[in-house]
Design a protein around this motif. Structure first.
Motif, short mmCIF file in Angstrom:
data_model
loop_
_atom_site.label_atom_id
_atom_site.label_comp_id
_atom_site.label_asym_id
_atom_site.label_seq_id
_atom_site.Cartn_x
_atom_site.Cartn_y
_atom_site.Cartn_z
N GLN A 168 -7.96 -2.73 7.74
CA GLN A 168 -6.47 -2.89 6.92
C GLN A 168 -6.19 -4.34 6.74
O GLN A 168 -5.56 -4.44 5.55
N GLN A 169 -6.27 -5.13 7.60
CA GLN A 169 -5.66 -6.54 7.48
C GLN A 169 -6.51 -7.45 6.55
O GLN A 169 -6.16 -8.05 5.47
N ARG A 170 -7.92 -7.02 6.45
CA ARG A 170 -8.67 -7.76 5.47
C ARG A 170 -8.27 -7.09 4.27
O ARG A 170 -8.43 -7.58 2.93
N VAL A 171 -8.07 -5.86 3.84
CA VAL A 171 -7.71 -5.28 2.63
C VAL A 171 -6.36 -5.87 2.23
O VAL A 171 -6.35 -6.06 1.21
N ALA A 172 -5.51 -6.06 3.16
CA ALA A 172 -4.42 -6.74 2.62
C ALA A 172 -4.46 -8.09 2.35
O ALA A 172 -3.87 -8.34 1.19
N LEU A 173 -5.35 -8.86 2.92
CA LEU A 173 -5.77 -10.11 2.44
C LEU A 173 -6.45 -10.08 1.03
O LEU A 173 -6.06 -10.88 0.09
N ALA A 174 -7.24 -9.17 0.71
CA ALA A 174 -7.93 -9.03 -0.51
C ALA A 174 -6.89 -8.50 -1.62
O ALA A 174 -6.93 -9.14 -2.87
N ARG A 175 -6.01 -7.64 -1.37
CA ARG A 175 -4.87 -7.49 -2.38
C ARG A 175 -4.17 -8.66 -2.59
O ARG A 175 -3.83 -8.76 -3.86
N ALA A 176 -3.85 -9.56 -1.56
CA ALA A 176 -2.76 -10.82 -2.00
C ALA A 176 -3.79 -11.91 -2.91
O ALA A 176 -3.45 -12.67 -3.55
#
Length: 414
Positions: A168-176
């Motif tokens: 989830q944290q990596r997805v949040a980073l990808a979104r950013a």
């Protein structure tokens, strides 16, 4: 040293009344912020070089998160300026809304939209009209971003609750990262993960940001995380910066006692400094650039104190804590033979207690008498208020060879 990021052809969302950003340098100058009568930031100044990472650490309530919100554009500073790559974001009559700052933000919990798939979360900030092949371009960009944060493309169809916390944290980073920000803000982004996952996720995120040459600011309570993740560590306390330097410098050469204790375990000893040598319970210890002479407080890191049976400096093992790779051993230092006859029983019971780290737990047992030595240099801090007050009352200067007297409660003055 990281190279500066190559300039992009144009800003994704340039504002007509502001200069186009040319790099990712973050400049914060004399920023203040208050909430009612509570002063949170007090004229804080900080510079972050393009393509580097700065970790901001400090105790709760010191102003870390407030500073991050000011950079992101979620709050306005009362005074001072904030700029990114020569573009004024806030202060001196300038104000750029958060969505126009070209700044990425990853919150502690990731803040993913639960009703959207992973792919839809990442694509949330993408505009199909600006990408080749429209919607197919968005899909390709999502796949590229998933690969960038080391996630399989098959995860794009899952919902956030169907993947792990680290994912989830990596997805949040990808979104950013999707909007190609010049500055990335990480607000306690790894703290909700368990220890093993936190390290792995942090390593992946650091590599992604480094490869993309994105200027990054991390706010964290984890001192080890700050030291391992960042090129520069900024220690904030009571709304001001106590020290800003490389991780090695802030750890081995802290600016003051509070910074030393915040950034890791510290062994603090009463000492008398003469030149670049201190006399203390551990014998004569070299001191790095002492700021004072005479009575001082000496700081060593526990890993600098080694067990050595041949050393004349002795201590008695009080107890131990086993942590697997290492054991923390608590020792009561022996009173030197030359000083033992000059002290009362109460004073001898007040001998200083220190903690050291040792890799072999089997060599130490409670009650054992062991020798210890010091590796490297110590840091000296000026005496505290109590000692300065005593000096003002006319306290007699002690002979550097004399033992420090113990208080009635067995502790020793700084």
């Amino acid at each position: 040293m990281r190279n500066a990021r190559p300039e992009r052809d144009r800003e994704r969302d340039p504002a007509p009344d502001h200069a186009v950003t040319v790099d990712g340098r973050l400049e914060i100058a004399s920023v203040t912020k208050s909430f009612g009568t509570h002063h949170v930031l007090r004229g804080l100044t900080l510079s972050v070089a393009p393509g580097t990472t700065t970790a901001i650490v400090g105790p709760s309530g010191s102003g870390k998160s407030t500073l991050l919100r000011l950079i992101a554009g979620f709050e306005r500073p009362d005074a001072g300026t904030i700029g990114l790559g020569g573009r004024a974001l806030a202060g001196d009559g300038s104000w750029v809304p958060a969505h126009q700052r070209n700044v990425g933000y990853v919150a502690q919990d990731g803040a993913l939209f639960p009703h959207l798939s992973v792919g839809q979360n990442i694509a949330f900030g993408l505009d199909a009209s600006t990408l080749p092949d429209g919607r197919q371009g968005v899909k390709a960009r999502v796949a590229e971003l998933l690969a960038m944060v080391s996630l399989d493309a098959s995860l794009a169809e899952r919902r956030p609750h169907q993947i792990s916390g680290g994912q989830q944290q990596r997805v949040a980073l990808a979104r950013a990262l999707a909007r190609e920000p010049r500055l990335m803000l990480l607000d306690e982004s790894f703290s909700a993960l368990d220890a093993g996952l936190r390290v792995a996720t942090r390593r992946t995120v650091a590599q992604v940001l480094n490869d993309a040459r994105i200027t990054t600011v991390l706010v964290t309570h984890d001192q080890a995380e700050a030291l391992s993740f960042a090129d520069q560590v900024a220690v904030i306390r009571d709304g001001i910066l106590a020290q800003v330097d490389s991780p090695l410098t802030v750890y081995t050469r802290p600016a003051d006692r509070a910074t030393a204790e915040f950034l890791g375990d510290a062994v603090l000893l009463d000492a008398w400094v003469d030149g670049t040598v201190a006399t203390c319970s551990l014998g004569r210890v070299r001191v790095a650039q002492p700021p004072c002479q005479g009575r001082c407080q000496l700081m060593l890191r526990p890993e600098q104190i080694r067990l050595d049976d041949t050393s004349p400096v002795r201590g008695v093992v009080l107890d131990m804590e086993y942590f697997g790779p290492e054991t923390t051993v608590r020792l009561q230092l022996a009173v030197p033979a030359s000083a033992a006859n000059e002290q009362s029983d109460d004073q001898r019971k007040g001998a200083e207690t220190i903690s050291v780290r040792h890799w072999n737990a089997s060599t130490t047992t409670p009650g054992a008498d062991i020798g210890i030595r010091v590796d490297g240099e110590a840091i000296a801090f000026p005496p505290d208020v109590e000692c300065r007050t005593a000096a003002a009352r006319g306290a007699t200067r002690q002979d550097p060879r004399a033992p420090f007297p113990a208080r009635g409660d067995g502790s020793r003055p700084a």
